[in-house]
Scaffold this motif. Sequence first.
Motif, short mmCIF file in Angstrom:
data_model
loop_
_atom_site.label_atom_id
_atom_site.label_comp_id
_atom_site.label_asym_id
_atom_site.label_seq_id
_atom_site.Cartn_x
_atom_site.Cartn_y
_atom_site.Cartn_z
N LYS A 191 -0.58 -40.20 -39.48
CA LYS A 191 0.21 -38.99 -39.77
C LYS A 191 1.37 -38.90 -38.80
CE LYS A 191 -2.41 -36.71 -42.84
NZ LYS A 191 -1.94 -36.30 -44.13
N ASP A 192 2.36 -38.12 -39.20
CA ASP A 192 3.47 -37.72 -38.36
C ASP A 192 4.13 -38.87 -37.62
OD1 ASP A 192 3.31 -34.98 -39.16
OD2 ASP A 192 1.52 -34.81 -37.92
N MET A 193 4.30 -38.76 -36.29
CA MET A 193 5.05 -39.77 -35.54
C MET A 193 4.37 -41.13 -35.54
SD MET A 193 8.01 -38.78 -34.75
CE MET A 193 8.50 -40.08 -33.63
N GLU A 194 3.05 -41.16 -35.48
CA GLU A 194 2.37 -42.46 -35.52
C GLU A 194 2.63 -43.16 -36.85
OE1 GLU A 194 0.99 -44.12 -32.99
OE2 GLU A 194 1.76 -42.40 -31.86
N PHE A 195 2.60 -42.38 -37.91
CA PHE A 195 2.91 -42.91 -39.24
C PHE A 195 4.36 -43.39 -39.29
CE2 PHE A 195 5.15 -41.76 -43.17
CZ PHE A 195 4.64 -42.73 -44.01
N LEU A 196 5.30 -42.57 -38.82
CA LEU A 196 6.72 -42.92 -38.87
C LEU A 196 7.01 -44.17 -38.04
CD1 LEU A 196 9.49 -42.26 -39.98
CD2 LEU A 196 9.82 -40.67 -38.07
N LYS A 197 6.40 -44.27 -36.88
CA LYS A 197 6.59 -45.46 -36.05
C LYS A 197 6.07 -46.71 -36.77
CE LYS A 197 6.29 -43.09 -31.60
NZ LYS A 197 5.43 -42.82 -30.43
N ARG A 198 4.87 -46.62 -37.31
CA ARG A 198 4.25 -47.78 -37.96
C ARG A 198 5.01 -48.18 -39.23
NH1 ARG A 198 -1.19 -49.43 -38.33
NH2 ARG A 198 -1.24 -48.84 -36.15
N THR B 265 8.09 -47.68 -39.95
CA THR B 265 9.39 -48.22 -39.57
C THR B 265 9.25 -49.67 -39.11
OG1 THR B 265 10.19 -46.02 -38.96
CG2 THR B 265 11.42 -47.90 -38.09
N VAL B 266 8.29 -49.93 -38.24
CA VAL B 266 8.07 -51.29 -37.76
C VAL B 266 7.72 -52.22 -38.92
CG1 VAL B 266 6.49 -52.73 -36.41
CG2 VAL B 266 7.49 -50.68 -35.39
N LYS B 267 6.82 -51.79 -39.79
CA LYS B 267 6.39 -52.65 -40.91
C LYS B 267 7.54 -52.90 -41.88
CE LYS B 267 2.39 -53.63 -39.55
NZ LYS B 267 2.15 -55.02 -39.10
N GLU B 268 8.34 -51.89 -42.14
CA GLU B 268 9.51 -52.06 -43.02
C GLU B 268 10.49 -53.06 -42.40
OE1 GLU B 268 12.01 -50.96 -46.43
OE2 GLU B 268 9.88 -50.84 -46.02
N LEU B 269 10.74 -52.92 -41.12
CA LEU B 269 11.66 -53.83 -40.43
C LEU B 269 11.12 -55.26 -40.40
CD1 LEU B 269 12.82 -51.56 -37.49
CD2 LEU B 269 14.14 -52.17 -39.53
N SER C 24 14.71 -59.53 -32.55
CA SER C 24 14.16 -59.00 -33.79
C SER C 24 14.71 -57.60 -34.06
CB SER C 24 12.64 -58.95 -33.69
OG SER C 24 12.10 -58.24 -34.77
N ILE C 25 14.92 -57.29 -35.34
CA ILE C 25 15.36 -55.92 -35.66
C ILE C 25 14.26 -54.90 -35.40
CG2 ILE C 25 17.17 -56.54 -37.29
CD1 ILE C 25 15.29 -55.88 -39.58
N VAL C 26 13.04 -55.35 -35.24
CA VAL C 26 11.94 -54.45 -34.90
C VAL C 26 12.24 -53.76 -33.56
CG1 VAL C 26 9.47 -54.31 -34.38
CG2 VAL C 26 10.27 -55.74 -36.26
N ASN C 27 12.99 -54.43 -32.70
CA ASN C 27 13.37 -53.83 -31.41
C ASN C 27 14.22 -52.58 -31.59
OD1 ASN C 27 12.07 -55.80 -29.83
ND2 ASN C 27 13.80 -57.18 -30.06
N TYR C 28 14.77 -52.38 -32.76
CA TYR C 28 15.59 -51.20 -33.04
C TYR C 28 14.79 -50.04 -33.63
CZ TYR C 28 19.66 -54.21 -32.36
OH TYR C 28 20.61 -55.05 -31.84
#
Length: 192
Positions: free
Chosen positions: A76-83, A85-89, A171-175
């Motif tokens: 949920k929330d920030m943990e979800f958004l972080k994960r 985003t990383v997976k999409e990148l 890696s773009i994951v760094n962004y």
Amino acid sequence: MKNLNKRKRIIEAAKKIILDKGFHDMTLDDVSRYSRVAKGTLYLYFKNKEDLFTSIFDDLMKENEDLLLKATEDLKDMEFLKRITVKELEFIEEKSDFVIKFMSHKYSFSGLKRNFEERFKKHIEFLAELFKERFDRIRIKNNDYFGFALHFFITSRMYMVKKKILKEGKSIVNYSSEIINILLNGWATAKE
């Protein structure tokens, strides 16, 4: 199972040819030869070259959506958004050469344009629904989850383009943190 294997061989052969020669120079004879599937059999799976191209794109989008669902399950929330985003990148970085080929050919034929627009819209709707379900403490302004998802989609791809243009080695994951800050700025507030 045998039919799925043939379809997969056709798809994989077409992907390789598109990366090597481009969509316009790919022929169904090439696909038949590389996949070791009779040309007539190709038509049992795909109406024509454009249908094959669209199917590859659909499979790619479905693969991404399945990966995002699995990777973010129960977050949920920030943990979800972080994960997410990383997976999409990670996904777009891994598939970047193919994504660029798709983007350069998506308007080659009016049928392709229509198919891609419909599929992109479905993907944005998928993302919007996911954000809506997973945000408890993050509130998207005006409940515009579609707009937020579109911003997420475009911003992540902008960073892929940035990396390609600047020929950056990292890696773009760094962004991911930078992208999250861009996404939340102006779009979201924390619930009290």
